[in-house]
Write a protein that holds these residues in place. Structure first.
Motif, PDB file in Angstrom:
ATOM      1  N   UNK A 135       8.112 -22.296 -25.482  1.00  0.00           N
ATOM      2  CA  UNK A 135       8.955 -21.209 -24.962  1.00  0.00           C
ATOM      3  C   UNK A 135       8.051 -20.773 -23.690  1.00  0.00           C
ATOM      4  N   UNK A 136       6.711 -20.746 -23.653  1.00  0.00           N
ATOM      5  CA  UNK A 136       5.825 -20.448 -22.308  1.00  0.00           C
ATOM      6  C   UNK A 136       6.585 -21.316 -21.162  1.00  0.00           C
ATOM      7  N   UNK A 137       7.330 -22.549 -21.327  1.00  0.00           N
ATOM      8  CA  UNK A 137       7.715 -23.302 -20.246  1.00  0.00           C
ATOM      9  C   UNK A 137       9.170 -23.372 -19.812  1.00  0.00           C
ATOM     10  N   UNK A 138       9.842 -22.429 -20.657  1.00  0.00           N
ATOM     11  CA  UNK A 138      11.378 -22.231 -20.553  1.00  0.00           C
ATOM     12  C   UNK A 138      11.548 -21.106 -19.282  1.00  0.00           C
ATOM     13  N   UNK A 139      12.351 -21.695 -18.458  1.00  0.00           N
ATOM     14  CA  UNK A 139      12.816 -20.862 -17.081  1.00  0.00           C
ATOM     15  C   UNK A 139      13.656 -19.450 -17.745  1.00  0.00           C
ATOM     16  N   UNK A 140      13.188 -18.235 -17.114  1.00  0.00           N
ATOM     17  CA  UNK A 140      13.932 -17.219 -17.536  1.00  0.00           C
ATOM     18  C   UNK A 140      15.392 -17.139 -17.455  1.00  0.00           C
ATOM     19  N   UNK A 141      15.987 -18.059 -16.505  1.00  0.00           N
ATOM     20  CA  UNK A 141      17.539 -18.111 -16.579  1.00  0.00           C
ATOM     21  C   UNK A 141      18.063 -18.695 -17.524  1.00  0.00           C
ATOM     22  N   UNK A 183      17.913  -8.186 -21.410  1.00  0.00           N
ATOM     23  CA  UNK A 183      17.099  -8.429 -20.110  1.00  0.00           C
ATOM     24  C   UNK A 183      15.660  -8.590 -20.350  1.00  0.00           C
ATOM     25  N   UNK A 184      15.381  -7.486 -21.162  1.00  0.00           N
ATOM     26  CA  UNK A 184      14.053  -7.360 -21.516  1.00  0.00           C
ATOM     27  C   UNK A 184      13.616  -8.405 -22.651  1.00  0.00           C
ATOM     28  N   UNK A 185      14.446  -8.680 -23.359  1.00  0.00           N
ATOM     29  CA  UNK A 185      14.088  -9.797 -24.322  1.00  0.00           C
ATOM     30  C   UNK A 185      13.807 -11.050 -23.654  1.00  0.00           C
ATOM     31  N   UNK A 186      14.657 -11.421 -22.570  1.00  0.00           N
ATOM     32  CA  UNK A 186      14.613 -12.524 -21.759  1.00  0.00           C
ATOM     33  C   UNK A 186      13.127 -12.825 -21.302  1.00  0.00           C
ATOM     34  N   UNK A 187      12.822 -11.661 -20.669  1.00  0.00           N
ATOM     35  CA  UNK A 187      11.482 -11.599 -20.013  1.00  0.00           C
ATOM     36  C   UNK A 187      10.393 -11.512 -21.344  1.00  0.00           C
ATOM     37  N   UNK A 188      10.545 -10.768 -22.238  1.00  0.00           N
ATOM     38  CA  UNK A 188       9.496 -10.372 -23.268  1.00  0.00           C
ATOM     39  C   UNK A 188       9.278 -11.693 -24.031  1.00  0.00           C
ATOM     40  N   UNK A 224       9.600 -12.157 -13.541  1.00  0.00           N
ATOM     41  CA  UNK A 224      10.633 -12.288 -13.953  1.00  0.00           C
ATOM     42  C   UNK A 224      11.735 -11.260 -13.986  1.00  0.00           C
ATOM     43  N   UNK A 225      11.450 -10.031 -13.551  1.00  0.00           N
ATOM     44  CA  UNK A 225      12.413  -9.081 -13.173  1.00  0.00           C
ATOM     45  C   UNK A 225      13.452  -9.451 -12.061  1.00  0.00           C
TER      46      UNK A 225
END
Length: 318
Positions: free
Chosen positions: A139-145, A185-190, A254-255
């Motif tokens: 998960x840490x390597x997953x791009x935010x997009x 959006x917050x879940x995407x970054x979080x 990320x934002x």
């Protein structure tokens, strides 16, 4: 303690000064002429020169920098070349979206990373603990997009639980709708930051489990979980606090991406627009504000760590 705070405060001021210089002079060496962009393709050389003079771009670059820094000391970031509005006012309006987004993302990250990190450490010799650690690594390597698109597909389009784009026109006058628009959006970054935090927490918890005081607590009858939570968790939390500075930087980066994806009117999306418009004062203000937030959070984390850690308090008193 006072000496420590003063030292960190001086380092903060130095960091802000270095950041301002890097931002200002880097933007000045980028290709393209701001005056030509404002004047348009039909502007004559005389008109372009007049625009350059009206903006003060014909002055010595070090004089321009000094003027900009003196404005920063008065919280004056100049005026937008496109709208004519004071940059500070526009940034303040956008921060009313970006800062709550970052805070909600941090809450999600902490809620994911700390409990699962502790569980993964306690069960590190079992398949479930290894599965959590491997999942966090992935998960840490997953791009935010990618994470954002997946969450939109599931919770926005398939289940229709949450809005996928935009922010209420009335802003925080409609707090319920505003918070709902920030959840995805917050879940995407979080989720991504939570995976990173999980790895920090797991490493700190594993280190705590191996300490004598935790093993002694387990030897006198406590389970491994209770021994860690009762005696090792404070040290684990110190490690988590130490990593928060890096986490906040990740939230800010990320934002910038997530606000574009979810069409949120935050400072990240505004920065992308301002770069395209070559609105130099706003680009400077946007980047400096984001940099200042990261540095201020790092300063606050340093102070909090010093106050919470009893070993460091002992060093100060001695």
């Amino acid at each position: 303690m006072i000496r420590f705070i003063i030292t960190r405060l001086l380092l903060l001021v130095l960091g802000l000064l270095i950041a301002s210089a890097l931002i200002f002079f880097t933007l000045r060496v980028l290709p393209g002429d701001v005056a030509q962009v404002i004047g348009g393709t039909q502007a004559t050389p005389a008109q372009v020169e007049a625009i350059r003079k009206s903006l003060g771009l014909d002055r010595n670059i070090f004089v321009q920098y000094t003027d900009w820094v003196s404005g920063l000391l008065r919280f004056d970031l100049g005026d937008s070349l496109v709208t004519g509005t004071p940059v500070a006012i526009e940034i303040a309006a956008k921060l009313s979206v970006t800062l709550p987004l970052a805070l909600l993302s941090l809450i999600f990250g902490l809620a994911i990373g700390i409990p699962l990190g502790v569980v993964s450490a306690i069960r590190h010799a079992k398949a479930s603990g290894a599965a959590i650690a491997i999942s966090a690594q992935a998960l840490a390597a997953v791009p935010a997009v990618w994470a954002g698109v997946l969450l939109i597909s599931v919770f926005g389009l398939a289940l229709r639980w949450l809005p996928t784009q935009g922010f209420p026109l009335d802003g925080w006058d409609e707090p319920g709708r505003a918070i709902r628009s920030l959840i995805l959006p917050a879940l995407t970054i979080g989720v991504i930051e939570g995976a990173v935090l999980l790895r920090f927490t797991r490493s700190a918890a594993l280190d705590a489990i191996g300490q004598d005081y935790v093993r002694t607590a387990a030897a006198i009858g406590l389970t491994k979980t209770r021994a860690l939570v009762s005696h090792g968790l404070p040290n684990v939390m110190l490690s988590v606090i130490s990593s928060l500075g890096l986490q906040i930087a990740g939230l800010i980066v990320g934002a910038v991406i997530v606000e574009q994806l979810f069409q949120l009117p935050g400072i990240g999306r505004m920065l992308v627009t301002d770069v395209g418009n070559r609105d130099l004062p706003k680009v400077q203000g946007d980047i400096f504000t984001l940099t200042a937030i990261v540095l201020l959070v790092g300063f606050a984390v340093d102070i909090a760590h010093r106050l919470i850690d009893p070993r460091q308090r002992t060093e100060v008193s001695s």
